[in-house]
Design a protein around this motif. Structure first.
Motif, PDB file in Angstrom:
ATOM      1  N   UNK A  85       0.833  -1.204   0.000  1.00  0.00           N
ATOM      2  CA  UNK A  85       0.000   0.000   0.000  1.00  0.00           C
ATOM      3  C   UNK A  85       0.868   1.254   0.000  1.00  0.00           C
ATOM      4  N   UNK A  86       1.949   1.239   0.795  1.00  0.00           N
ATOM      5  CA  UNK A  86       2.811   2.413   0.866  1.00  0.00           C
ATOM      6  C   UNK A  86       3.579   2.615  -0.439  1.00  0.00           C
ATOM      7  N   UNK A  87       4.023   1.526  -1.051  1.00  0.00           N
ATOM      8  CA  UNK A  87       4.714   1.641  -2.338  1.00  0.00           C
ATOM      9  C   UNK A  87       3.768   2.162  -3.414  1.00  0.00           C
ATOM     10  N   UNK A  88       2.494   1.811  -3.313  1.00  0.00           N
ATOM     11  CA  UNK A  88       1.513   2.356  -4.253  1.00  0.00           C
ATOM     12  C   UNK A  88       1.395   3.866  -4.064  1.00  0.00           C
ATOM     13  N   UNK A  89       1.400   4.324  -2.807  1.00  0.00           N
ATOM     14  CA  UNK A  89       1.292   5.756  -2.538  1.00  0.00           C
ATOM     15  C   UNK A  89       2.455   6.540  -3.122  1.00  0.00           C
ATOM     16  N   UNK A  90       3.651   5.923  -3.183  1.00  0.00           N
ATOM     17  CA  UNK A  90       4.815   6.628  -3.727  1.00  0.00           C
ATOM     18  C   UNK A  90       5.017   6.328  -5.215  1.00  0.00           C
ATOM     19  N   UNK A  91       4.030   5.673  -5.822  1.00  0.00           N
ATOM     20  CA  UNK A  91       4.073   5.448  -7.255  1.00  0.00           C
ATOM     21  C   UNK A  91       4.948   4.304  -7.706  1.00  0.00           C
ATOM     22  N   UNK A 142      10.371   4.567   5.407  1.00  0.00           N
ATOM     23  CA  UNK A 142      10.350   5.435   6.587  1.00  0.00           C
ATOM     24  C   UNK A 142       8.939   5.675   7.087  1.00  0.00           C
ATOM     25  N   UNK A 143       7.973   5.665   6.167  1.00  0.00           N
ATOM     26  CA  UNK A 143       6.602   6.023   6.534  1.00  0.00           C
ATOM     27  C   UNK A 143       5.707   4.826   6.812  1.00  0.00           C
ATOM     28  N   UNK A 144       6.173   3.621   6.495  1.00  0.00           N
ATOM     29  CA  UNK A 144       5.282   2.456   6.571  1.00  0.00           C
ATOM     30  C   UNK A 144       4.812   2.166   7.994  1.00  0.00           C
ATOM     31  N   UNK A 145       5.586   2.566   8.987  1.00  0.00           N
ATOM     32  CA  UNK A 145       5.189   2.344  10.373  1.00  0.00           C
ATOM     33  C   UNK A 145       4.259   3.450  10.893  1.00  0.00           C
ATOM     34  N   UNK A 146       3.950   4.429  10.016  1.00  0.00           N
ATOM     35  CA  UNK A 146       3.151   5.595  10.405  1.00  0.00           C
ATOM     36  C   UNK A 146       3.766   6.270  11.634  1.00  0.00           C
ATOM     37  N   UNK A 147       5.013   6.741  11.493  1.00  0.00           N
ATOM     38  CA  UNK A 147       5.729   7.307  12.634  1.00  0.00           C
ATOM     39  C   UNK A 147       5.174   8.656  13.059  1.00  0.00           C
ATOM     40  N   UNK A 158      10.674  14.077  -5.219  1.00  0.00           N
ATOM     41  CA  UNK A 158      10.751  13.320  -3.965  1.00  0.00           C
ATOM     42  C   UNK A 158      10.332  14.193  -2.789  1.00  0.00           C
ATOM     43  N   UNK A 159      10.740  15.454  -2.805  1.00  0.00           N
ATOM     44  CA  UNK A 159      10.376  16.356  -1.712  1.00  0.00           C
ATOM     45  C   UNK A 159       8.874  16.615  -1.708  1.00  0.00           C
ATOM     46  N   UNK A 160       8.292  16.804  -2.890  1.00  0.00           N
ATOM     47  CA  UNK A 160       6.834  16.945  -2.979  1.00  0.00           C
ATOM     48  C   UNK A 160       6.138  15.738  -2.365  1.00  0.00           C
ATOM     49  N   UNK A 161       6.669  14.575  -2.669  1.00  0.00           N
ATOM     50  CA  UNK A 161       6.087  13.337  -2.159  1.00  0.00           C
ATOM     51  C   UNK A 161       6.180  13.276  -0.638  1.00  0.00           C
ATOM     52  N   UNK A 162       7.330  13.662  -0.085  1.00  0.00           N
ATOM     53  CA  UNK A 162       7.494  13.669   1.366  1.00  0.00           C
ATOM     54  C   UNK A 162       6.479  14.605   2.023  1.00  0.00           C
ATOM     55  N   UNK A 186      -0.626  13.590   4.939  1.00  0.00           N
ATOM     56  CA  UNK A 186      -1.609  12.509   5.004  1.00  0.00           C
ATOM     57  C   UNK A 186      -1.595  11.804   6.350  1.00  0.00           C
ATOM     58  N   UNK A 187      -0.410  11.593   6.911  1.00  0.00           N
ATOM     59  CA  UNK A 187      -0.341  10.869   8.186  1.00  0.00           C
ATOM     60  C   UNK A 187      -0.113  11.803   9.369  1.00  0.00           C
TER      61      UNK A 187
END
Length: 230
Positions: free
Chosen positions: A128-134, A159-164, A184-188, A194-195
């Motif tokens: 799911x997280x890899x889908x979010x980052x394309x 880094x984000x998969x654990x919902x830190x 990449x920065x836009x994505x971050x 989102x979280x």
């Protein structure tokens, strides 16, 4: 102050060079609020990466207090610190540090597997997280089969998969060309919103730093607001 994710008071760090003690951090104070993005800038060798490592519990301070979600990390065991890091913090580096023998899916699932989530749940969340980052079309590809930008996007996903509660990013776009770095920065930023995770970004790129809610500069071992850094 329940909204404070990371705080430190009078933080110092020094290293030994022979008989000499070399101070790097000289009394850093910081409060990072939930959902806030802070950019830390400074000259090369000013101690920005050291500060990030100490805040994240990867290195011990010489003195001072650090609290992550209210817990003083000096007053808990190493096992508890590891659990706190794994559950509350996400790390992104200039170099992706993906494990070359594992697929993108396996790399992103790794923090969840370390947390001992059931394998299927870990892989589902990683997908799911890899889908979010394309990168949903690159799940089975190893890092060597990904472009530089794709590798860094996979590192963001990990880094984000654990919902830190907080993401600590050390020059996360420093190894990328300008166009890929901006993507990449836009994505971050998008995933940060989102979280609702806090984000500390160490960067030399003033254009990226200027997109943060707050910018501070590390000067002579002390963290200053840009307006005070004259």
């Amino acid at each position: 102050m329940n909204d404070v994710v990371i705080s430190c008071r009078n933080l110092t760090k020094q290293f030994s060079q022979g008989d000499l003690a070399v101070p790097v951090l000289k009394g850093v104070n910081l409060d990072l609020i939930k959902g806030e993005m802070l950019a830390i800038v400074g000259s090369s060798g000013s101690g920005k990466s050291t500060l990030l490592h100490v805040l994240g519990g990867l290195d011990a301070p010489s003195s001072g207090d650090i609290r992550i979600l209210g817990q003083n990390i000096a007053q808990i065991s190493e096992e508890q610190r590891c659990r706190l890091r794994n559950g509350s913090l996400g790390f992104i580096y200039q170099f992706h540090h993906l494990l070359p023998e594992f697929s993108a899916l396996e790399n992103v699932a790794m923090p969840l597997l370390i947390r001992r989530l059931p394998n299927q749940e870990a892989y589902d969340r990683a997908a799911d997280m890899l889908k979010l980052v394309g990168l949903s079309h690159r799940l089975t590809h190893t890092p060597g089969e990904l472009s530089g930008g794709e590798r860094q996007r996979a590192a963001v996903a990990r880094a984000l998969v654990t919902q830190p509660a907080c993401i600590l990013a050390d020059e996360p776009t420093g190894n990328l060309d300008r166009k890929t770095a901006e993507h990449v920065f836009d994505l971050m930023l998008e995933l940060n919103h989102k979280i609702n995770a806090s984000l500390i970004v160490v960067t030399h790129d003033t254009r990226l730093a200027n997109r943060a809610q707050r910018i501070q500069q590390l000067i002579d071992g002390v963290l200053c607001d840009i307006s005070d850094a004259s």
